[in-house]
Design a protein around this motif. Sequence first.
Motif, PDB file in Angstrom:
ATOM      1  N   SER A  12       0.845  -1.182   0.000  1.00 45.36           N
ATOM      2  CA  SER A  12       0.000   0.000   0.000  1.00 45.36           C
ATOM      3  C   SER A  12       0.886   1.239   0.000  1.00 45.36           C
ATOM      4  O   SER A  12       1.848   1.317   0.746  1.00 45.36           O
ATOM      5  CB  SER A  12      -0.892  -0.006   1.241  1.00 45.36           C
ATOM      6  N   ARG A  13       0.564   2.183  -0.780  1.00 38.58           N
ATOM      7  CA  ARG A  13       1.280   3.451  -0.795  1.00 38.58           C
ATOM      8  C   ARG A  13       0.280   4.558  -0.560  1.00 38.58           C
ATOM      9  O   ARG A  13      -0.766   4.616  -1.198  1.00 38.58           O
ATOM     10  CB  ARG A  13       1.966   3.678  -2.145  1.00 38.58           C
ATOM     11  N   ALA A  14       0.626   5.449   0.362  1.00 36.88           N
ATOM     12  CA  ALA A  14      -0.258   6.573   0.650  1.00 36.88           C
ATOM     13  C   ALA A  14      -0.274   7.519  -0.540  1.00 36.88           C
ATOM     14  O   ALA A  14       0.744   7.737  -1.185  1.00 36.88           O
ATOM     15  CB  ALA A  14       0.218   7.315   1.890  1.00 36.88           C
ATOM     16  N   ARG A  15      -1.432   8.050  -0.796  1.00 31.13           N
ATOM     17  CA  ARG A  15      -1.530   9.105  -1.796  1.00 31.13           C
ATOM     18  C   ARG A  15      -1.255  10.402  -1.049  1.00 31.13           C
ATOM     19  O   ARG A  15      -2.094  10.893  -0.302  1.00 31.13           O
ATOM     20  CB  ARG A  15      -2.904   9.109  -2.441  1.00 31.13           C
ATOM     21  N   GLU A  16      -0.070  10.921  -1.226  1.00 31.47           N
ATOM     22  CA  GLU A  16       0.351  12.108  -0.497  1.00 31.47           C
ATOM     23  C   GLU A  16       0.344  13.299  -1.438  1.00 31.47           C
ATOM     24  O   GLU A  16       0.852  13.215  -2.544  1.00 31.47           O
ATOM     25  CB  GLU A  16       1.745  11.893   0.091  1.00 31.47           C
ATOM     26  N   ARG A  17      -0.194  14.378  -0.939  1.00 25.92           N
ATOM     27  CA  ARG A  17      -0.259  15.581  -1.747  1.00 25.92           C
ATOM     28  C   ARG A  17       0.418  16.712  -1.004  1.00 25.92           C
ATOM     29  O   ARG A  17       0.060  17.026   0.125  1.00 25.92           O
ATOM     30  CB  ARG A  17      -1.712  15.940  -2.046  1.00 25.92           C
ATOM     31  N   GLY A  18       1.401  17.317  -1.627  1.00 28.03           N
ATOM     32  CA  GLY A  18       2.039  18.502  -1.088  1.00 28.03           C
ATOM     33  C   GLY A  18       2.860  18.265   0.168  1.00 28.03           C
ATOM     34  O   GLY A  18       3.198  17.147   0.531  1.00 28.03           O
ATOM     35  N   ARG A  19       3.160  19.369   0.798  1.00 25.24           N
ATOM     36  CA  ARG A  19       3.986  19.356   1.997  1.00 25.24           C
ATOM     37  C   ARG A  19       3.331  18.586   3.134  1.00 25.24           C
ATOM     38  O   ARG A  19       4.015  17.919   3.915  1.00 25.24           O
ATOM     39  CB  ARG A  19       4.273  20.797   2.419  1.00 25.24           C
ATOM     40  N   ALA A  20       2.010  18.639   3.248  1.00 26.05           N
ATOM     41  CA  ALA A  20       1.314  17.914   4.317  1.00 26.05           C
ATOM     42  C   ALA A  20       1.585  16.417   4.222  1.00 26.05           C
ATOM     43  O   ALA A  20       1.775  15.741   5.240  1.00 26.05           O
ATOM     44  CB  ALA A  20      -0.187  18.185   4.262  1.00 26.05           C
ATOM     45  N   GLY A  21       1.635  15.881   3.012  1.00 26.75           N
ATOM     46  CA  GLY A  21       1.939  14.469   2.825  1.00 26.75           C
ATOM     47  C   GLY A  21       3.343  14.129   3.288  1.00 26.75           C
ATOM     48  O   GLY A  21       3.573  13.091   3.910  1.00 26.75           O
ATOM     49  N   GLU A  22       4.296  15.013   3.015  1.00 27.82           N
ATOM     50  CA  GLU A  22       5.674  14.796   3.464  1.00 27.82           C
ATOM     51  C   GLU A  22       5.765  14.816   4.988  1.00 27.82           C
ATOM     52  O   GLU A  22       6.472  14.007   5.584  1.00 27.82           O
ATOM     53  CB  GLU A  22       6.594  15.855   2.861  1.00 27.82           C
ATOM     54  N   ALA A  42       2.258  21.804  13.829  1.00 24.63           N
ATOM     55  CA  ALA A  42       3.575  22.441  13.933  1.00 24.63           C
ATOM     56  C   ALA A  42       4.078  22.907  12.564  1.00 24.63           C
ATOM     57  O   ALA A  42       4.852  23.864  12.481  1.00 24.63           O
ATOM     58  CB  ALA A  42       4.579  21.480  14.565  1.00 24.63           C
ATOM     59  N   ALA A  43       3.624  22.241  11.511  1.00 26.19           N
ATOM     60  CA  ALA A  43       4.010  22.623  10.145  1.00 26.19           C
ATOM     61  C   ALA A  43       3.122  23.739   9.596  1.00 26.19           C
ATOM     62  O   ALA A  43       3.277  24.138   8.442  1.00 26.19           O
ATOM     63  CB  ALA A  43       3.951  21.406   9.224  1.00 26.19           C
ATOM     64  N   GLY A  44       2.183  24.224  10.406  1.00 24.09           N
ATOM     65  CA  GLY A  44       1.363  25.363  10.001  1.00 24.09           C
ATOM     66  C   GLY A  44      -0.045  25.040   9.553  1.00 24.09           C
ATOM     67  O   GLY A  44      -0.758  25.930   9.079  1.00 24.09           O
ATOM     68  N   TYR A  45      -0.474  23.803   9.700  1.00 21.28           N
ATOM     69  CA  TYR A  45      -1.839  23.430   9.312  1.00 21.28           C
ATOM     70  C   TYR A  45      -2.740  23.502  10.545  1.00 21.28           C
ATOM     71  O   TYR A  45      -2.587  22.716  11.475  1.00 21.28           O
ATOM     72  CB  TYR A  45      -1.867  22.022   8.708  1.00 21.28           C
ATOM     73  N   ALA A  46      -3.676  24.431  10.540  1.00 25.99           N
ATOM     74  CA  ALA A  46      -4.540  24.631  11.705  1.00 25.99           C
ATOM     75  C   ALA A  46      -5.732  23.678  11.723  1.00 25.99           C
ATOM     76  O   ALA A  46      -6.232  23.320  12.786  1.00 25.99           O
ATOM     77  CB  ALA A  46      -5.039  26.076  11.746  1.00 25.99           C
ATOM     78  N   ASP A  47      -6.196  23.278  10.553  1.00 28.28           N
ATOM     79  CA  ASP A  47      -7.388  22.427  10.457  1.00 28.28           C
ATOM     80  C   ASP A  47      -6.971  21.028   9.991  1.00 28.28           C
ATOM     81  O   ASP A  47      -6.722  20.803   8.812  1.00 28.28           O
ATOM     82  CB  ASP A  47      -8.392  23.052   9.484  1.00 28.28           C
ATOM     83  N   ASP A  50      -7.666  25.601   1.191  1.00 32.52           N
ATOM     84  CA  ASP A  50      -7.923  26.503   2.320  1.00 32.52           C
ATOM     85  C   ASP A  50      -7.123  26.141   3.573  1.00 32.52           C
ATOM     86  O   ASP A  50      -7.424  26.602   4.662  1.00 32.52           O
ATOM     87  CB  ASP A  50      -9.417  26.530   2.637  1.00 32.52           C
ATOM     88  N   GLY A  51      -6.086  25.311   3.431  1.00 34.30           N
ATOM     89  CA  GLY A  51      -5.237  24.967   4.567  1.00 34.30           C
ATOM     90  C   GLY A  51      -5.708  23.790   5.389  1.00 34.30           C
ATOM     91  O   GLY A  51      -5.136  23.469   6.415  1.00 34.30           O
ATOM     92  N   ARG A  52      -6.754  23.131   4.938  1.00 31.46           N
ATOM     93  CA  ARG A  52      -7.280  21.959   5.655  1.00 31.46           C
ATOM     94  C   ARG A  52      -6.544  20.708   5.179  1.00 31.46           C
ATOM     95  O   ARG A  52      -6.253  20.551   4.000  1.00 31.46           O
ATOM     96  CB  ARG A  52      -8.774  21.832   5.375  1.00 31.46           C
ATOM     97  N   VAL A  53      -6.252  19.799   6.124  1.00 34.21           N
ATOM     98  CA  VAL A  53      -5.575  18.544   5.805  1.00 34.21           C
ATOM     99  C   VAL A  53      -6.406  17.387   6.355  1.00 34.21           C
ATOM    100  O   VAL A  53      -6.828  17.419   7.508  1.00 34.21           O
ATOM    101  CB  VAL A  53      -4.155  18.487   6.420  1.00 34.21           C
TER     102      VAL A  53
END
Length: 171
Positions: A3-13, A72-77, A42-45
């Motif tokens: 299984s591989r996660a579908r990661e998008r952008g910095r949040a995935g990293e 801590a990486a800046g995602y509030a939601d 809109d900054g939601r993860v």
Amino acid sequence: MVSRARERGRAGEVAAAVADPELPMLTLADLGILREVTETGDGRVVVTITPTYSGCPAMDAIRADLSAALRAAGYADVEIRTALTPPWTTDWIGEAGRRKLAAAGISPPGPAAPRAPGPVPVALGPVRRRPACPNCGSGETGEISRFGATACRSLWRCQACHEPFEHVKEI
């Protein structure tokens, strides 16, 4: 199939780098429980994870660690979701994760037995195979205890070098 996660952008990293609380040498991505990370404009993860088995006591810590790392990486939601199907299998542990387990003195799992869809039975009977010693590589090993520090690990001793070691059970 791994299984591989579908990661998008910095949040995935960020999510992929979170360590497992029970096997801290592995990341959630190494372990294969990180299923999907979706970052909206809109900054939601939204992060989707799968437990290694039903009732895994580490899930609360994993959710908290994921949420803390993303905040801590800046995602509030941040929303953490749990997906139970398909059920996790040790086959989802990637090659890097297997190498990290062995380097830490923990025998990685072999291939999991094929299974039908639906609930996964927990086998408490005889072990299907002897894991190789992660210290010296010998296949002459013996099980000491079916359960180790966690329910998904067992304790073994090498007959050649006499060192005890843990083994991640095939699920």
